[in-house]
Design a protein around this motif. Sequence first.
Motif, mmCIF file in Angstrom:
data_model
loop_
_atom_site.group_PDB
_atom_site.id
_atom_site.type_symbol
_atom_site.label_atom_id
_atom_site.label_comp_id
_atom_site.label_asym_id
_atom_site.label_seq_id
_atom_site.Cartn_x
_atom_site.Cartn_y
_atom_site.Cartn_z
ATOM 1 N N VAL A 1 -6.503 0.083 5.483
ATOM 2 C CA VAL A 1 -7.194 -0.373 4.281
ATOM 3 C C VAL A 1 -8.536 -0.973 4.686
ATOM 4 O O VAL A 1 -8.638 -1.701 5.681
ATOM 5 C CB VAL A 1 -6.358 -1.422 3.525
ATOM 6 C CG1 VAL A 1 -7.115 -1.939 2.300
ATOM 7 C CG2 VAL A 1 -5.018 -0.829 3.105
ATOM 8 N N VAL B 1 -4.463 2.920 -4.218
ATOM 9 C CA VAL B 1 -3.993 2.541 -2.878
ATOM 10 C C VAL B 1 -2.720 1.696 -2.975
ATOM 11 O O VAL B 1 -1.909 1.663 -2.053
ATOM 12 C CB VAL B 1 -5.101 1.765 -2.128
ATOM 13 C CG1 VAL B 1 -4.566 1.047 -0.888
ATOM 14 C CG2 VAL B 1 -6.229 2.713 -1.752
ATOM 15 N N TRP B 2 -2.508 1.066 -4.128
ATOM 16 C CA TRP B 2 -1.442 0.076 -4.274
ATOM 17 C C TRP B 2 -0.281 0.568 -5.131
ATOM 18 O O TRP B 2 -0.473 1.314 -6.082
ATOM 19 C CB TRP B 2 -2.027 -1.202 -4.885
ATOM 20 C CG TRP B 2 -3.168 -1.739 -4.093
ATOM 21 C CD1 TRP B 2 -4.503 -1.573 -4.341
ATOM 22 C CD2 TRP B 2 -3.076 -2.498 -2.892
ATOM 23 N NE1 TRP B 2 -5.258 -2.189 -3.371
ATOM 24 C CE2 TRP B 2 -4.401 -2.771 -2.462
ATOM 25 C CE3 TRP B 2 -2.019 -2.984 -2.126
ATOM 26 C CZ2 TRP B 2 -4.682 -3.503 -1.315
ATOM 27 C CZ3 TRP B 2 -2.292 -3.715 -0.982
ATOM 28 C CH2 TRP B 2 -3.613 -3.970 -0.584
ATOM 29 N N GLY C 1 -0.225 -0.403 9.717
ATOM 30 C CA GLY C 1 -1.096 -1.058 8.761
ATOM 31 C C GLY C 1 -2.223 -1.822 9.430
ATOM 32 O O GLY C 1 -2.020 -2.471 10.459
ATOM 33 N N HIS D 1 -0.775 0.808 5.550
ATOM 34 C CA HIS D 1 -1.730 1.878 5.830
ATOM 35 C C HIS D 1 -3.054 1.268 6.292
ATOM 36 O O HIS D 1 -3.167 0.044 6.434
ATOM 37 C CB HIS D 1 -1.930 2.743 4.575
ATOM 38 C CG HIS D 1 -0.669 3.347 4.046
ATOM 39 N ND1 HIS D 1 0.236 2.632 3.283
ATOM 40 C CD2 HIS D 1 -0.150 4.598 4.177
ATOM 41 C CE1 HIS D 1 1.261 3.408 2.968
ATOM 42 N NE2 HIS D 1 1.047 4.599 3.492
ATOM 43 N N SER E 1 -3.791 5.143 2.555
ATOM 44 C CA SER E 1 -4.998 4.531 3.105
ATOM 45 C C SER E 1 -6.137 4.627 2.093
ATOM 46 O O SER E 1 -6.168 5.529 1.239
ATOM 47 C CB SER E 1 -5.405 5.230 4.409
ATOM 48 O OG SER E 1 -4.404 5.068 5.407
ATOM 49 N N TRP F 1 -9.637 -1.320 -0.514
ATOM 50 C CA TRP F 1 -8.825 -2.347 -1.146
ATOM 51 C C TRP F 1 -8.974 -2.309 -2.674
ATOM 52 O O TRP F 1 -7.986 -2.500 -3.400
ATOM 53 C CB TRP F 1 -9.248 -3.724 -0.606
ATOM 54 C CG TRP F 1 -8.443 -4.874 -1.144
ATOM 55 C CD1 TRP F 1 -8.448 -5.371 -2.416
ATOM 56 C CD2 TRP F 1 -7.521 -5.684 -0.410
ATOM 57 N NE1 TRP F 1 -7.587 -6.437 -2.532
ATOM 58 C CE2 TRP F 1 -7.008 -6.665 -1.317
ATOM 59 C CE3 TRP F 1 -7.095 -5.709 0.917
ATOM 60 C CZ2 TRP F 1 -6.089 -7.636 -0.921
ATOM 61 C CZ3 TRP F 1 -6.178 -6.683 1.295
ATOM 62 C CH2 TRP F 1 -5.674 -7.629 0.397
ATOM 63 N N THR G 1 0.835 -1.194 0.000
ATOM 64 C CA THR G 1 0.000 0.000 0.000
ATOM 65 C C THR G 1 0.874 1.249 0.000
ATOM 66 O O THR G 1 1.959 1.268 0.578
ATOM 67 C CB THR G 1 -0.913 0.021 1.236
ATOM 68 O OG1 THR G 1 -0.113 0.018 2.424
ATOM 69 C CG2 THR G 1 -1.838 -1.185 1.246
ATOM 70 N N ILE H 1 0.628 -4.575 3.888
ATOM 71 C CA ILE H 1 -0.263 -3.467 4.253
ATOM 72 C C ILE H 1 0.460 -2.543 5.226
ATOM 73 O O ILE H 1 0.787 -2.932 6.351
ATOM 74 C CB ILE H 1 -1.569 -4.002 4.870
ATOM 75 C CG1 ILE H 1 -2.326 -4.819 3.826
ATOM 76 C CG2 ILE H 1 -2.436 -2.851 5.372
ATOM 77 C CD1 ILE H 1 -3.626 -5.406 4.327
#
Length: 360
Positions: A327, A308-309, A346, A325, A300, A303, A297, A323
């Motif tokens: 999510v 986000v990614w 995360g 952040h 935030s 998904w 990530t 992860i």
Amino acid sequence: MNYPPIAQEPSVHIGAYTSVPPTEIIFCEGDRNYTHVHFAHRPMMTLSVTMRVLHERLGEANFLRVNRSALVNKAAIAEMDADAVVLHNGLVLPVARRRLSFVRRSLEVMKPQIFLLLVFATTFSEAQNLIKNPDCELPLIAGKISFWTEALGTNWTTRSDDPTAQSGSNYFFAGEGVEAELSQTIQLDDYKCSIDPENQRFNFTGYTRSWNQKPTDESQIIIEMLNANDAVLQSDDLGTFNTISNWNFVSKSIQSPALTKKIKIRLLSHRKNGDNNDGYFDSLSLVAEKNLPATITVKSGNWNDPTVWLCGQVPGSTDAVVIRHVVALPGSYTAHAGQVAYEAGGSLSMSTNGKLQLGN
């Protein structure tokens, strides 16, 4: 790190309590009582087993001895020229003169079976050599070596005999000068999604040799990982060598740090005697390992939001997810991942009927 086999088949014991499917092996290189095993998808391994013993374990049906120190998986061979075999990853291995006829006959026999080997050839071709003009075989341009930069000294050129090349016809020669350095910087844009989560390794191999004199001139190889501003993030000195009786094999498996954008290969020759700087280099290779994809990530959010990614792609069922952040899984949404890890800060929250499915 997970290294999936190329094909489902029985494993063979190769030594050091290690068993692998033979199709994972590209070629083996003999070094007296040791053998360096080069794989398609895992780091090179050195075994205290002779080439003869290893050949017996792997069998003669699929492995071919092309010279005294090279045993090659037949499926890794793309073609044969006058006196060498060319592998799908671009590596050229010389064929011993007394074995030329035998190797040609062996490869001719394979032609009717070639369709059975296409899947292996595709896998080997993925192991692309990232170094351009890795063996100094390309013609000089305005007297200079193609794709390489003279960082120190202006006499770098090709040389072809006394000694003969490790493979092909030519090798790197610094010419005159007390100190000389040749370098090549390689862009890694295609590996951003595996470098930044520190999930990418690069395997370097090469050969060095020196002229037979005392004191002996030296060859040195340094590999640097650079960021976007060319600052050095990591430097690996592979050593200084002065072998005169044969070409000395050098290898290093390197984990790239996050934010690596380039790799710089530095060849340094150190003159200790005479007029010429006789620290030589040949058959250089830099190959990226094929790893389980990792998706991390960068902010935030939900998904299913690509932003986000890292690299703007929502994870799939084979991705290793990290992860970092906060999510959220939206309601009635099913997320997919191969595995999930959490770092400081995360977390993952699920709305009504939100699901996370691991694996297929």
